[in-house]
Every structure is written in structure tokens, then in C-alpha cells.
Design a protein around this motif. Structure first.
Motif, short mmCIF file in Angstrom:
data_model
loop_
_atom_site.label_atom_id
_atom_site.label_comp_id
_atom_site.label_asym_id
_atom_site.label_seq_id
_atom_site.Cartn_x
_atom_site.Cartn_y
_atom_site.Cartn_z
N ILE A 1 0.86 -1.19 0.00
CA ILE A 1 0.00 0.00 0.00
C ILE A 1 0.89 1.23 0.00
CG2 ILE A 1 -1.77 1.29 1.26
CD1 ILE A 1 -2.73 -1.43 2.36
N ARG A 2 0.76 2.04 -1.05
CA ARG A 2 1.56 3.25 -1.19
C ARG A 2 0.66 4.45 -1.04
NH1 ARG A 2 6.13 5.16 -1.52
NH2 ARG A 2 6.76 6.87 -2.83
N LEU A 3 1.07 5.37 -0.16
CA LEU A 3 0.34 6.63 0.06
C LEU A 3 1.14 7.74 -0.61
CD1 LEU A 3 -0.49 6.12 3.83
CD2 LEU A 3 -1.88 5.52 1.86
N VAL A 4 0.48 8.47 -1.50
CA VAL A 4 1.14 9.52 -2.27
C VAL A 4 0.40 10.83 -2.04
CG1 VAL A 4 1.82 10.27 -4.58
CG2 VAL A 4 1.81 7.84 -4.02
N THR A 5 1.17 11.89 -1.76
CA THR A 5 0.60 13.23 -1.61
C THR A 5 0.69 13.93 -2.95
OG1 THR A 5 1.40 13.29 0.67
CG2 THR A 5 0.74 15.39 -0.32
N PRO A 6 -0.45 14.25 -3.57
CA PRO A 6 -0.39 14.96 -4.84
C PRO A 6 0.23 16.35 -4.66
CG PRO A 6 -2.60 14.09 -4.43
CD PRO A 6 -1.81 13.95 -3.16
N PRO A 7 1.12 16.77 -5.56
CA PRO A 7 1.80 18.06 -5.39
C PRO A 7 0.84 19.26 -5.40
CG PRO A 7 2.41 17.02 -7.48
CD PRO A 7 1.55 16.06 -6.74
N LEU B 1 -4.65 15.96 0.43
CA LEU B 1 -5.20 14.70 -0.05
C LEU B 1 -4.12 13.63 -0.15
CD1 LEU B 1 -7.47 16.01 -2.96
CD2 LEU B 1 -8.14 15.44 -0.61
N ARG B 2 -4.56 12.38 -0.24
CA ARG B 2 -3.65 11.26 -0.44
C ARG B 2 -4.20 10.37 -1.54
NH1 ARG B 2 -1.62 14.35 2.22
NH2 ARG B 2 -0.43 14.13 4.14
N GLU B 3 -3.34 9.98 -2.43
CA GLU B 3 -3.67 8.94 -3.39
C GLU B 3 -3.23 7.62 -2.77
OE1 GLU B 3 -1.74 9.84 -7.10
OE2 GLU B 3 -2.78 11.75 -7.29
N VAL B 4 -4.08 6.61 -2.85
CA VAL B 4 -3.77 5.31 -2.27
C VAL B 4 -3.68 4.28 -3.40
CG1 VAL B 4 -4.58 3.49 -0.73
CG2 VAL B 4 -5.00 5.89 -0.15
N VAL B 5 -2.56 3.60 -3.45
CA VAL B 5 -2.36 2.53 -4.42
C VAL B 5 -2.17 1.25 -3.62
CG1 VAL B 5 -0.92 1.67 -6.30
CG2 VAL B 5 -1.25 4.15 -6.02
N PRO C 1 -11.04 -4.19 1.63
CA PRO C 1 -12.07 -3.27 1.14
C PRO C 1 -11.44 -2.25 0.20
CG PRO C 1 -12.08 -3.41 3.56
CD PRO C 1 -10.86 -4.13 3.07
N GLU C 2 -12.20 -1.80 -0.77
CA GLU C 2 -11.70 -0.79 -1.71
C GLU C 2 -11.44 0.52 -0.97
OE1 GLU C 2 -11.02 -0.80 -5.07
OE2 GLU C 2 -11.27 -2.98 -4.94
N PRO C 3 -10.32 1.21 -1.31
CA PRO C 3 -10.08 2.52 -0.70
C PRO C 3 -11.08 3.54 -1.25
CG PRO C 3 -8.34 2.00 -2.29
CD PRO C 3 -9.24 0.80 -2.20
N GLU C 4 -11.42 4.50 -0.40
CA GLU C 4 -12.29 5.61 -0.81
C GLU C 4 -11.41 6.81 -1.04
OE1 GLU C 4 -14.94 5.99 2.49
OE2 GLU C 4 -15.96 4.12 2.05
N ALA C 5 -11.99 7.84 -1.56
CA ALA C 5 -11.24 9.09 -1.74
C ALA C 5 -10.78 9.59 -0.38
CB ALA C 5 -12.11 10.14 -2.41
N CYS C 6 -9.51 9.90 -0.27
CA CYS C 6 -8.97 10.43 0.98
C CYS C 6 -8.00 11.51 0.59
CB CYS C 6 -8.40 9.36 1.88
SG CYS C 6 -7.31 8.13 1.17
#
Length: 143
Positions: free
Chosen positions: A112-118, A123-127, A138-143
Motif C-alpha cells: 500500500i503506497r500513500l502519495v501526496t499529490p503536489p 489529499l492522499r492517493e492510495v495505491v 475493502p476498496e479505498p475511498e477518496a482520501c
């Protein structure tokens, strides 16, 4: 991210190994705490940055192991933390900075990779990528 973590913990089917990566401040500890809470861990859940590993009793005989490998210098040092016994059949294992363990990571896990959009630092993008046969999340939700 906390809601998703709580859902992961509540639905956890051990053994479950989550390798949590991302830059400093990306939310790895926040996600790990939420998974532990969802699994039924009560009380204070500190970051294992200095202790390296914490073990918690959770609901229904489940155990949660929270590790932080940031301070390790060599992958082999994880063995001193009881690495070879992880995950036990009744454990959810949450590992921050898993890249420090390199090839010693278990064959069945979630990366699980957490990425902060520049352009959106709040916000965090979750992969979430399954490796081997780790079981469902469970599927990740928008965070």
C-alpha cells in the motif's frame, strides 16, 4: 483514510500483512492506527518509530503487530524483531517503511503506497497492490 483503515481492520481475515509505504508525513501511521482500531485495539496506539514494534491484542483472539523499519540500516536487522514468525495465523501485521526489508517481505501481502499529490497536499492517493495471494481488502475511498 481513517475510515478505510477501520474497514480493513474490521474485515481482516488473518494472516494479513500490509506493507505501508510513502514519504514522511504521508499518513502511514494514521492508516496503521485506523486498521488497529477497526480490528478492536483499544487504548493508546503510539508510532513505533523508536520502539520499532508494538503488539496489541484485538477483538476475537486477533493480534495486531505494528512495525516501523525506518531506523533500520540493513534488511537483516528485521530478524531481530521476530520477522521470521510474521504473520502468525491470528495476526494482522502493519509495516511502515517496508522497503527497508527488501527481499525479506513475505510472498503474500498487500503493498500500500500513500502519495501526496503536489497540487493538493491535504489529499492522499492510495495505491493498493496485492502480491501473491494476500486475501481481499475493502476498496479505498477518496482520501
Amino acid at each position: 483514510m481513517e475510515a478505510w483503515g477501520a474497514r480493513i481492520g474490521a474485515a481482516a481475515a488473518p494472516p494479513l500483512f500490509l506493507a505501508l509505504s510513502g514519504e514522511l508525513g504521508a499518513g502511514k501511521s494514521v492508516l496503521a492506527r485506523a486498521v488497529a482500531r477497526g480490528a478492536g485495539v483499544a487504548g493508546h496506539i503510539p508510532s513505533p518509530t523508536f520502539n520499532l514494534v508494538f503488539r496489541y491484542d484485538a477483538a476475537a483472539g486477533l493480534s495486531v503487530v505494528h512495525m516501523d523499519l525506518y531506523r533500520l540500516e540493513r534488511p537483516e536487522e528485521v530478524r531481530e524483531l521476530g520477522w521470521n514468525e510474521l504473520p502468525a495465523p491470528d495476526e494482522v501485521v502493519l509495516v511502515e517503511w517496508p522497503e527497508r526489508a527488501e527481499a525479506l517481505l513475505p510472498p503474500d501481502r498487500w503493498d500500500i503506497r500513500l502519495v501526496t499529490p503536489p497540487d493538493a497536499p491535504e489529499l492522499r492517493e492510495v495505491v493498493a497492490v496485492p502480491v501473491g495471494k494476500p486475501g481481499p481488502l475493502p476498496e479505498p475511498e477518496a482520501c
